[in-house]
Scaffold this motif. Structure first.
Motif: not given
Length: 275
Positions: A19, A174-180, A182-183
């Protein structure tokens, strides 16, 4: 002069739960502790001895804050001060913490004989890594009996975007963790470099979805071919298992067609140990 109160808190991808760290929005977050740890992390960026000005540049912290942090960390035994150079270096207190973590890592102990056998059969080095923000860190590395190349010391950090270890971890979250991730990597690399890094990660995702492994063929080191697969522990922790060799010893084709598949089986065997 830097105004410490006006300094915008930096968005970081935490090592533990993934997070983002947003100090201004989290009442439980102790920013002073975070800054102290950032000072210690500065020594992992290449230099073994740093002055307060160097640390301020690397961390983005105001120099008065850095001075207080280095003084405190020296008093606690995590830094030592060289009065001649007027600079600091890591002290034994940090080593004690790292050793306590590695020595108590159950998967490392149980996986060793499996990794040794794989190294012997393939003539490749085999590594076990965990994530630290946007890097992967070696917690174990095993070599074939007669090999002297690719000795990766415990504690060595690898960039996530270009290594097989980092890509294996990236593909397994997870997709959400991967997005973090990436950002955070987009901010780190910037608009000129990030598209190339992202393209490599997307290729890794395709390989992972089709074959269950990721590759890095000369992208981290032009002379090294590596494969990586995730290892999922029972507590939900994701680690990465890798194998690596000079490209003149193990071709990209051999790695893709044979050895990487064997590595995926090895990861499954380690997971079945119930760690």
């Amino acid at each position: 002069m830097t105004n410490e109160k006006a300094r915008k808190p930096e968005l970081k991808v935490a090592s533990g739960d993934g997070v983002p760290v947003k100090p201004e929005k989290d009442r439980k977050f102790v920013e002073a502790l975070s800054r102290g740890l950032d000072v210690l992390r500065a020594f992992s960026q290449g230099s073994v001895i740093l002055g307060n000005q160097d640390i301020a540049r690397l961390t983005g912290l105001p120099k008065p804050t850095v001075s207080r942090m280095t003084y405190t960390l020296t008093k606690l035994g995590y830094l030592s001060y060289n009065p001649v150079l007027e600079k600091y270096q890591l002290s034994s207190g940090v080593l004690a913490l790292g050793y306590a973590y590695v020595s108590n890592l159950k998967v490392r102990q149980l996986a060793k004989p499996y990794m040794d056998e794989f190294a012997r059969q393939t003539n490749m080095s085999v590594g076990l890594t965990c994530r630290d923000r946007l890097h992967m860190i070696y917690v174990e590395n095993r070599l074939p009996p007669e090999a002297s190349l690719l000795r990766m010391d415990i504690g060595l950090k690898l960039p996530m975007a270009t290594t097989a270890a980092g890509r294996a971890y990236y593909c397994a979250v997870t997709d959400s963790a991967r997005k973090l991730l990436d950002d955070a990597m987009s901010e780190k690399y910037g608009p000129e470099v990030w598209p190339e890094k992202k393209a490599g990660l997307e290729r890794a995702m395709e390989d992972f979805q089709q074959h269950g492994f990721c590759l890095s063929l000369g992208e981290w080191d032009r002379n090294i071919n590596t494969a990586g697969v995730p290892v999922r522990l029972q507590d939900g922790t994701i680690m990465a298992l890798t194998c690596a060799a000079p490209s003149y010893l193990v071709s990209a084709e051999k790695l893709r067609e044979s050895i990487a598949h064997q590595l995926a089986i090895l990861a499954s065997d380690i997971e079945s140990l119930g760690v």
